[in-house]
Design an enzyme around this catalytic site. Structure first.
Site, PDB file in Angstrom:
ATOM      1  CB  SER A   1      39.089  44.937  36.518  1.00 16.48           C
ATOM      2  OG  SER A   1      38.198  44.791  37.753  1.00 16.48           O
TER       3      SER A   1
ATOM      4  CG  ASP B   1      35.564  43.900  34.916  1.00 11.15           C
ATOM      5  OD1 ASP B   1      35.452  44.332  36.126  1.00 11.15           O
ATOM      6  OD2 ASP B   1      36.195  42.918  34.771  1.00 11.15           O
TER       7      ASP B   1
ATOM      8  CB  ALA C   1      37.360  41.140  51.620  1.00 11.44           C
TER       9      ALA C   1
ATOM     10  CB  SER D   1      49.688  43.194  43.369  1.00  8.50           C
ATOM     11  OG  SER D   1      48.796  43.234  42.313  1.00  8.50           O
TER      12      SER D   1
ATOM     13  CB  THR E   1      46.091  42.852  39.160  1.00 11.24           C
ATOM     14  OG1 THR E   1      45.978  43.719  40.292  1.00 11.24           O
ATOM     15  CG2 THR E   1      45.324  41.785  39.084  1.00 11.24           C
TER      16      THR E   1
HETATM   17  P1  NG1 Z   1      45.986  41.425  43.499  1.00 11.64           P
HETATM   18  O1  NG1 Z   1      46.438  42.699  42.764  1.00 11.64           O
HETATM   19  O2  NG1 Z   1      46.700  40.442  42.885  1.00 11.64           O
HETATM   20  O3  NG1 Z   1      45.859  41.895  44.879  1.00 11.64           O
HETATM   21  C1  NG1 Z   1      43.368  42.234  42.895  1.00 11.64           C
HETATM   22  C2  NG1 Z   1      42.603  41.629  44.197  1.00 11.64           C
HETATM   23  C3  NG1 Z   1      42.225  40.181  44.179  1.00 11.64           C
HETATM   24  C4  NG1 Z   1      41.357  39.950  42.544  1.00 11.64           C
HETATM   25  C5  NG1 Z   1      42.104  40.470  41.757  1.00 11.64           C
HETATM   26  C6  NG1 Z   1      41.633  40.412  40.216  1.00 11.64           C
HETATM   27  C7  NG1 Z   1      42.499  42.750  46.277  1.00 11.64           C
HETATM   28  C8  NG1 Z   1      43.464  42.820  47.649  1.00 11.64           C
HETATM   29  N1  NG1 Z   1      43.162  42.038  45.371  1.00 11.64           N
HETATM   30  O4  NG1 Z   1      44.413  41.151  42.850  1.00 11.64           O
HETATM   31  O5  NG1 Z   1      41.242  39.876  45.191  1.00 11.64           O
HETATM   32  O6  NG1 Z   1      40.238  40.319  42.602  1.00 11.64           O
HETATM   33  O7  NG1 Z   1      42.593  41.739  41.852  1.00 11.64           O
HETATM   34  O8  NG1 Z   1      40.776  41.230  39.876  1.00 11.64           O
HETATM   35  O9  NG1 Z   1      41.453  42.928  46.245  1.00 11.64           O
HETATM   36 ZN    ZN Z   2      36.416  43.581  37.834  1.00  6.62          ZN
END
Ligand code: NG1
Ligand code: ZN
Length: 557
Positions: free
Chosen positions: A66, A283, A377, A503, A505
């Site tokens: 992504s 992506d 958001a 997080s 990710t």
């Molecule tokens: P994490 O890294 O868990 O905050 C981020 C986005 C999620 C979601 C995921 C998947 C923010 C604050 N967090 O997750 O909303 O989109 O990536 O791609 O935007």
């Molecule tokens: Zn994405």
């Protein structure tokens, strides 16, 4: 029928497990590409079992990281109707990825087969797509070995956006049935979107050019192809940041995440008042819109703004078309701007449901409505229509020209809006279709409500798993005492709101803050970051902007 252990062992030897521990999180597995080979091989094994569990239905696998930098990669599994992998299977994915020997791997597979009562004699079909990252091709090869180790069939769709792979999966599984979703090809995808878009905008004055920042990712070639099918008389699109040949440029100083987090324009734009712009992520499943107001100030239209635009428009159509018994709802996360939530509740009078972060949660909550709009958001989201709503749009006959037109637009929207997952290209056309129908500028759309100033930060900590979020991510249950300290600080700010969560990710905890002014939002974020860093295991260099707070909660530096 049993598994061919020697074949698994033989192919597994090509993809040795490293001394790394992996978790299937919010966005599947996502980490540095060079530690993913064994993980992807094992995802291939799991995809075969998932397909067999669904009696041979096609399972999708998307290889992408992504909005992460080019050296990362990741993988996500897609269910037959195009949804994200069932949560109950995430644990199996994690177990397979972490099995430390071939024996442990086979035992983990056996465990899935037994617990899920999988008939191994069923067929298994897997499809795979990947974004433009240089590591993608080798990872597809690892996946192929995994699929073949368990006797499954695999088709490689090459470079695709994430939502295209979801679309293809659903099309393949519904082909020739009353639920047929579309032609299972990349061109079929563009044609479906273009045709639906045309049904909404034809005869209405075309808007000015939209400049789309494609983050130098897969969205660039995809958008070029979509634009070709759309033709110039329907929509004028200019793709910016479309260099997919230089890997280091992917998401660099560009893309939806960069624009949303930094609240500024990406590289490659000479932004002038009146220009209409948008940014995709790497992506192409996220999109945010932006422009400069008359004073030249950068203005962002994020996922919250998209959700409210769509919900309001669709509600208006449902009312005009006089379709009975259609409930409209909106799903948000803690990251939704406080003003957006207030606008939805107080002005639109639409119910809002909050879920934890991660689209899989939002998607399921949106399915509870006839028209369920969900957007994070950050620009990831879509609008889901229930089967009942789609049927109602088709079976209602308009009694006046106005009613008929509203019905036609509603039907076209059900084709235009990707029903499987948030899709930047589909969302781009949805927004453009709405704005064209309303003859509306970005500034006018923006004027519905004003965002409260906000700030999103991250803090590196020793172990982010020490942080446990509850109440749809709005509060922390752990570590002990931190939530009280956050509350104490928030109380000092007008319109103050702040929360911390690990997080899913990245190896960080995220800190979000909102307040009456940008200065105050930044200050609150930096206080909470300082609290986390100083008192709850911060690691690495301490950013100078983080505030120091004493035990009484007073700022000391
Ligand atoms: P994490 O890294 O868990 O905050 C981020 C986005 C999620 C979601 C995921 C998947 C923010 C604050 N967090 O997750 O909303 O989109 O990536 O791609 O935007
Ligand atoms: Zn994405």
């Amino acid at each position: 029928m049993t598994m061919d252990h020697s074949k698994i062992t033989e192919l597994s030897a090509k993809h040795p497990k490293l001394n790394v521990s992996y978790t299937y999180g919010t966005a599947g597995f996502r980490t540095k590409a060079d530690v993913l080979d064994s993980v992807i091989f094992r995802v291939g094994l799991l995809a075969v079992l998932r397909s067999k569990k669904h009696a041979g239905k096609v399972i999708g696998v998307m290889i992408t990281a992504s909005h992460n930098p080019a050296q990362d990669n990741g993988v996500k599994l897609v269910e037959p109707m195009g949804e994200m992998l069932a949560q109950s299977w995430e644990q199996y994915a994690t177990e397979l990825a972490n099995a430390s020997s071939d024996d442990a791997l086979i035992a983990a597979l056996q465990n899935v087969v037994e617990k899920e009562q999988i008939d191994l004699s069923n067929e298994a079909v897997v499809i795979v797509g990947r974004d433009t990252r240089p590591s993608g091709e080798a990872l597809v090869a690892a996946l192929t070995d995994g699929v073949q180790a368990l006797g499954g069939k695999i088709t490689d769709y090459g470079l695709t956006t994430t939502p295209q792979l979801h679309y293809l999966t659903r099309c393949l599984n519904t082909q020739g049935t009353p639920d047929a979703y579309g032609e299972p090809s990349e061109q079929g995808y563009y044609r479906k979107l273009a045709e639906a878009f045309k049904r909404i905008v034809s005869g209405k004055p075309k808007l000015s050019t939209i400049y789309v920042d494609a983050a130098n990712g897969i969205g660039a070639p995809a958008l070029h192809k979509l634009a070709k099918v759309l033709t110039d008389d329907l929509l004028s699109v200019q793709v910016v940041n479309d260099d997919t040949a230089t890997p280091t440029k992917l998401n660099h100083q560009s893309g939806a995440d960069f624009v949303k987090v930094n609240q500024k324009k990406p590289e490659g734009f000479d932004l002038k008042p009146g220009m209409r712009c948008a940014s995709l992520d790497g992506d192409a499943d996220r999109i945010v819109f932006w422009y400069a107001d008359n004073a030249g100030t950068f203005k962002l239209l994020d996922g919250d703004k998209i959700a409210t635009l769509a919900a309001e428009f669709i509600m208006g159509l449902v009312r005009k078309a006089k379709v009975p018994n259609i409930n409209v709802g909106l799903v948000q996360t803690a990251y939704a701007n406080g003003s957006a939530t207030a606008y939805v509740k107080d002005t639109l009078k639409v119910p809002v449901v909050f879920t934890p972060t991660g689209v899989k949660h939002l998607h399921h909550a949106a399915e509870e409505f006839d028209v369920g709009a969900y957007f994070e958001a950050n620009g990831h989201g879509t609008v889901l229509f229930s089967q009942q709503a789609i049927k109602a749009f088709h079976s209602t006959t308009g009694k006046t020209a106005e009613e008929t037109e509203a019905l036609e637009i509603l039907k076209a929207l059900t084709d235009l809006i990707n029903q499987t997952v948030g899709d930047a290209l589909s969302d781009l056309l949805m927004v453009e279709a709405i704005l064209t129908s309303q003859g509306r500028s970005l500034a006018d759309w923006d004027s519905a409500y004003s965002d409260l100033p906000s700030r999103l930060e991250k803090v590196k900590v020793q172990n982010r798993l020490n942080f446990e979020a509850i109440k749809a991510d709005t509060e922390l249950a752990k570590p002990e005492g931190l939530q009280q300290k956050i509350n104490q600080q928030v109380a000092k700010f007008k319109h103050g709101r702040s929360f911390v969560r690990p997080s899913g990710t990245e190896d960080v905890v995220r800190v979000y803050a909102e307040a009456d002014t940008q200065e105050n939002a930044d200050l609150l974020a930096n206080i909470v970051c300082g609290l986390v860093y100083d008192q709850y295991g911060g690691v690495g260099e301490r950013p100078a902007k983080f505030k120091k707070v004493d035990q009484q909660g007073n700022i000391i530096a």
